[in-house]
Scaffold this active site. Structure first.
Site, short mmCIF file in Angstrom:
data_model
loop_
_atom_site.label_atom_id
_atom_site.label_comp_id
_atom_site.label_asym_id
_atom_site.label_seq_id
_atom_site.Cartn_x
_atom_site.Cartn_y
_atom_site.Cartn_z
N SER A 157 0.86 -1.18 0.00
CA SER A 157 0.00 0.00 0.00
C SER A 157 0.89 1.23 0.00
O SER A 157 2.03 1.19 0.48
CB SER A 157 -0.89 0.02 1.25
N TYR A 169 -2.32 0.76 10.63
CA TYR A 169 -2.24 0.23 9.26
C TYR A 169 -0.92 0.61 8.59
O TYR A 169 -0.29 -0.22 7.94
CB TYR A 169 -3.43 0.75 8.45
#
Length: 261
Positions: free
Chosen positions: A147, A160
């Site tokens: 990501s 995250y």
């Protein structure tokens, strides 16, 4: 009039994945499901793994894949999954997710633990278990779905971003450790991708999830990322796509997103 027995160049060209077995984790929805469908269309023998077996089997039936239950956080589940595989040429480490959006001062440590267990430890667990088969294939691929959160931090995203930074470092380290061996290590790092579950699981309500994409013209969808994954995996095997960052045109950076009123 063309001879109907003759094939066109596209028809005679072998599918790039033919003869190769690709494992896709977290394949019951989103990027994982789209990747499984795309790789099957490219000729790969696709094995899909996830916890939600009903959804997994439905996907497998629709794209011509093989479904096996898999919980990457459970060592016994991983061992059973690996034992059921005859060969592996490609591992797409897609299983992951975000489970909170709290600032560090209000950190939910259970959410932190779950995020790290799924995104990092689960990925390490399965990669370690399948490395012998990937080496034995003679032309293996380990692909990490990372990501842009693994490259840039942002407020409210610490659990995250910490986990995805871990995935990014894992990919970089494994590539160094496998240098000279017949295994490529690839990382695809998407930015804003609108899927049916990611933001919903993170924020807990459909209204909050919809607000993430409000006013954004054409955020990425799962099929866009699957297209990048398939492209990287079907390059000649001496070509290693170390890191491919992909965002929608409307997103220039984590904090720079064009929104229409």
């Amino acid at each position: 009039m063309p001879d109907p027995t003759e094939t066109t160049p596209s028809e005679s060209r072998p599918l790039p994945g033919r003869g190769r077995t690709a494992v896709v984790t977290g394949a019951s929805s989103g990027i994982g499901a789209a990747t499984a469908a795309r790789l099957a269309a490219e000729g790969f023998d696709v094995v899909v793994g996830a916890r939600r077996v009903d959804r997994l089997e439905e996907l497998a039936s629709s794209v011509g894949a093989r479904a096996l239950p898999l919980d990457v956080t459970d060592p016994a589940s991983v061992a059973a999954f690996v034992t059921a595989l005859d060969r592996v040429d490609v591992l797409v480490n897609n299983a992951g997710g975000a489970f909170d959006a709290n600032p560090v001062a209000d950190a939910d440590l259970d959410a932190w633990a779950r995020t790290y267990e799924v995104n990092v430890l689960g990925t390490v667990r399965l990669t370690k278990a399948l490395l012998p088969a990937l080496r034995a294939s003679g032309a293996g691929d380990v692909l990490f779905v990372g990501s842009t959160a693994g490259l840039t931090s942002y407020e409210g995203g610490a659990s995250y971003t910490a986990a995805k930074h871990g995935v990014h470092t894992l990919a970089e380290t494994l590539r160094l450790e496998l240098c000279g061996e017949p295994v490529r290590v690839i990382e695809i790092a998407p930015g804003m991708v609108r899927t049916e579950e990611f933001s919903l699981n993170r924020l807990g309500s459909a209204d909050k999830a919809d607000a993430v994409y409000q006013g954004v013209r054409e955020p990425l969808v799962a099929e866009d990322v699957a297209d990048c994954i398939a492209w990287a995996l079907t390059r000649p095997h001496h070509v290693n796509v170390d890191l491919l960052v992909v965002r929608p045109r409307a997103q220039a950076a984590q904090h720079k997103v064009a929104r229409e009123s």
